[in-house]
Design a protein around this motif. Structure first.
Motif, PDB file in Angstrom:
ATOM      1  N   MET A 107      38.159  30.838  46.106  1.00 19.52           N
ATOM      2  CA  MET A 107      37.453  30.394  44.904  1.00 19.52           C
ATOM      3  C   MET A 107      38.285  29.381  44.120  1.00 19.52           C
ATOM      4  O   MET A 107      37.762  28.354  43.682  1.00 19.52           O
ATOM      5  CB  MET A 107      37.090  31.587  44.022  1.00 19.52           C
ATOM      6  CG  MET A 107      35.986  32.449  44.604  1.00 19.52           C
ATOM      7  SD  MET A 107      35.554  33.876  43.597  1.00 19.52           S
ATOM      8  CE  MET A 107      34.824  33.064  42.171  1.00 19.52           C
ATOM      9  N   LYS A 108      39.560  29.651  43.966  1.00 20.99           N
ATOM     10  CA  LYS A 108      40.430  28.736  43.231  1.00 20.99           C
ATOM     11  C   LYS A 108      40.559  27.397  43.960  1.00 20.99           C
ATOM     12  O   LYS A 108      40.466  26.339  43.347  1.00 20.99           O
ATOM     13  CB  LYS A 108      41.807  29.371  43.043  1.00 20.99           C
ATOM     14  CG  LYS A 108      42.747  28.538  42.228  1.00 20.99           C
ATOM     15  CD  LYS A 108      44.063  29.239  41.998  1.00 20.99           C
ATOM     16  CE  LYS A 108      44.995  28.365  41.178  1.00 20.99           C
ATOM     17  NZ  LYS A 108      46.296  29.015  40.981  1.00 20.99           N
ATOM     18  N   ALA A 109      40.743  27.459  45.278  1.00 15.93           N
ATOM     19  CA  ALA A 109      40.913  26.235  46.070  1.00 15.93           C
ATOM     20  C   ALA A 109      39.662  25.356  46.039  1.00 15.93           C
ATOM     21  O   ALA A 109      39.759  24.128  46.054  1.00 15.93           O
ATOM     22  CB  ALA A 109      41.274  26.592  47.508  1.00 15.93           C
ATOM     23  N   LEU A 110      38.494  25.985  45.989  1.00 19.27           N
ATOM     24  CA  LEU A 110      37.235  25.230  45.974  1.00 19.27           C
ATOM     25  C   LEU A 110      36.740  24.933  44.562  1.00 19.27           C
ATOM     26  O   LEU A 110      35.738  24.240  44.392  1.00 19.27           O
ATOM     27  CB  LEU A 110      36.150  25.987  46.747  1.00 19.27           C
ATOM     28  CG  LEU A 110      36.390  26.194  48.243  1.00 19.27           C
ATOM     29  CD1 LEU A 110      35.248  26.998  48.842  1.00 19.27           C
ATOM     30  CD2 LEU A 110      36.545  24.866  48.963  1.00 19.27           C
ATOM     31  N   GLY A 111      37.393  25.511  43.571  1.00 15.55           N
ATOM     32  CA  GLY A 111      36.970  25.291  42.194  1.00 15.55           C
ATOM     33  C   GLY A 111      35.723  26.073  41.828  1.00 15.55           C
ATOM     34  O   GLY A 111      34.953  25.659  40.956  1.00 15.55           O
ATOM     35  N   LEU A 112      35.516  27.211  42.472  1.00 19.48           N
ATOM     36  CA  LEU A 112      34.348  28.045  42.193  1.00 19.48           C
ATOM     37  C   LEU A 112      34.662  28.976  41.031  1.00 19.48           C
ATOM     38  O   LEU A 112      35.768  29.505  40.937  1.00 19.48           O
ATOM     39  CB  LEU A 112      33.973  28.873  43.423  1.00 19.48           C
ATOM     40  CG  LEU A 112      33.724  28.092  44.712  1.00 19.48           C
ATOM     41  CD1 LEU A 112      33.453  29.053  45.861  1.00 19.48           C
ATOM     42  CD2 LEU A 112      32.572  27.129  44.547  1.00 19.48           C
ATOM     43  N   THR A 113      33.688  29.204  40.178  1.00 18.09           N
ATOM     44  CA  THR A 113      33.919  30.055  39.014  1.00 18.09           C
ATOM     45  C   THR A 113      33.132  31.360  39.053  1.00 18.09           C
ATOM     46  O   THR A 113      33.408  32.248  38.265  1.00 18.09           O
ATOM     47  CB  THR A 113      33.572  29.306  37.716  1.00 18.09           C
ATOM     48  OG1 THR A 113      32.214  28.873  37.781  1.00 18.09           O
ATOM     49  CG2 THR A 113      34.491  28.109  37.529  1.00 18.09           C
ATOM     50  N   THR A 114      32.173  31.470  39.956  1.00 15.05           N
ATOM     51  CA  THR A 114      31.380  32.695  40.027  1.00 15.05           C
ATOM     52  C   THR A 114      31.407  33.263  41.446  1.00 15.05           C
ATOM     53  O   THR A 114      31.524  32.515  42.425  1.00 15.05           O
ATOM     54  CB  THR A 114      29.911  32.461  39.633  1.00 15.05           C
ATOM     55  OG1 THR A 114      29.301  31.595  40.587  1.00 15.05           O
ATOM     56  CG2 THR A 114      29.806  31.868  38.238  1.00 15.05           C
ATOM     57  N   ARG A 115      31.284  34.568  41.522  1.00 17.93           N
ATOM     58  CA  ARG A 115      31.235  35.205  42.839  1.00 17.93           C
ATOM     59  C   ARG A 115      29.949  34.839  43.564  1.00 17.93           C
ATOM     60  O   ARG A 115      29.910  34.807  44.794  1.00 17.93           O
ATOM     61  CB  ARG A 115      31.379  36.712  42.699  1.00 17.93           C
ATOM     62  CG  ARG A 115      32.817  37.076  42.341  1.00 17.93           C
ATOM     63  CD  ARG A 115      33.047  38.537  42.227  1.00 17.93           C
ATOM     64  NE  ARG A 115      32.818  39.218  43.496  1.00 17.93           N
ATOM     65  CZ  ARG A 115      33.115  40.491  43.698  1.00 17.93           C
ATOM     66  NH1 ARG A 115      33.643  41.201  42.729  1.00 17.93           N
ATOM     67  NH2 ARG A 115      32.883  41.051  44.850  1.00 17.93           N
ATOM     68  N   MET A 116      28.893  34.539  42.836  1.00 15.90           N
ATOM     69  CA  MET A 116      27.640  34.119  43.464  1.00 15.90           C
ATOM     70  C   MET A 116      27.849  32.815  44.233  1.00 15.90           C
ATOM     71  O   MET A 116      27.356  32.670  45.361  1.00 15.90           O
ATOM     72  CB  MET A 116      26.544  33.946  42.399  1.00 15.90           C
ATOM     73  CG  MET A 116      25.216  33.598  42.985  1.00 15.90           C
ATOM     74  SD  MET A 116      24.639  34.927  44.029  1.00 15.90           S
ATOM     75  CE  MET A 116      22.962  34.504  44.218  1.00 15.90           C
ATOM     76  N   ALA A 117      28.577  31.881  43.638  1.00 14.86           N
ATOM     77  CA  ALA A 117      28.870  30.618  44.322  1.00 14.86           C
ATOM     78  C   ALA A 117      29.687  30.884  45.585  1.00 14.86           C
ATOM     79  O   ALA A 117      29.469  30.258  46.633  1.00 14.86           O
ATOM     80  CB  ALA A 117      29.620  29.669  43.388  1.00 14.86           C
ATOM     81  N   PHE A 118      30.629  31.821  45.495  1.00 12.12           N
ATOM     82  CA  PHE A 118      31.430  32.191  46.666  1.00 12.12           C
ATOM     83  C   PHE A 118      30.529  32.757  47.759  1.00 12.12           C
ATOM     84  O   PHE A 118      30.626  32.364  48.927  1.00 12.12           O
ATOM     85  CB  PHE A 118      32.496  33.221  46.272  1.00 12.12           C
ATOM     86  CG  PHE A 118      33.224  33.794  47.441  1.00 12.12           C
ATOM     87  CD1 PHE A 118      34.250  33.094  48.050  1.00 12.12           C
ATOM     88  CD2 PHE A 118      32.878  35.042  47.953  1.00 12.12           C
ATOM     89  CE1 PHE A 118      34.922  33.625  49.153  1.00 12.12           C
ATOM     90  CE2 PHE A 118      33.542  35.574  49.035  1.00 12.12           C
ATOM     91  CZ  PHE A 118      34.564  34.867  49.640  1.00 12.12           C
ATOM     92  N   HIS A 119      29.642  33.676  47.403  1.00  4.27           N
ATOM     93  CA  HIS A 119      28.765  34.306  48.390  1.00  4.27           C
ATOM     94  C   HIS A 119      27.780  33.317  49.002  1.00  4.27           C
ATOM     95  O   HIS A 119      27.418  33.464  50.174  1.00  4.27           O
ATOM     96  CB  HIS A 119      28.041  35.509  47.787  1.00  4.27           C
ATOM     97  CG  HIS A 119      28.940  36.694  47.650  1.00  4.27           C
ATOM     98  ND1 HIS A 119      29.255  37.512  48.695  1.00  4.27           N
ATOM     99  CD2 HIS A 119      29.621  37.179  46.592  1.00  4.27           C
ATOM    100  CE1 HIS A 119      30.080  38.456  48.298  1.00  4.27           C
ATOM    101  NE2 HIS A 119      30.319  38.275  47.011  1.00  4.27           N
TER     102      HIS A 119
END
Length: 73
Positions: free
Chosen positions: A28-40
């Motif tokens: 998440m940090k490497a991709l700049g994602l802020t929500t777990r939904m974006a990760f999923h």
């Protein structure tokens, strides 16, 4: 090309249970994602990764000893 090809669920299943939380945070940090939904969304292949994102994902998983990551099986 289906979403199976862009999912990294295969690699996710190979991460040791004790490393799951840290691996998710690293991705998440490497991709700049802020929500777990974006990760999923990315985990399941609903979002096609750019080439640069794919390399980042591969680098993060390599730190955890996982090299075969693409696919949802």
């Amino acid at each position: 090309m289906g979403k199976k090809q862009y999912a990294f669920l295969r690699g996710w299943k190979q991460v040791r249970q004790g490393d799951v939380r840290q691996c998710r945070e690293d991705v998440m940090k490497a991709l700049g994602l802020t929500t777990r939904m974006a990760f999923h969304q990315r985990l399941n292949g609903n979002v096609e990764p750019r080439v640069s994102e794919a390399k980042i994902i591969e680098e993060v998983f390599a730190r955890y000893g996982v090299t075969d990551i693409w696919g949802n099986e």
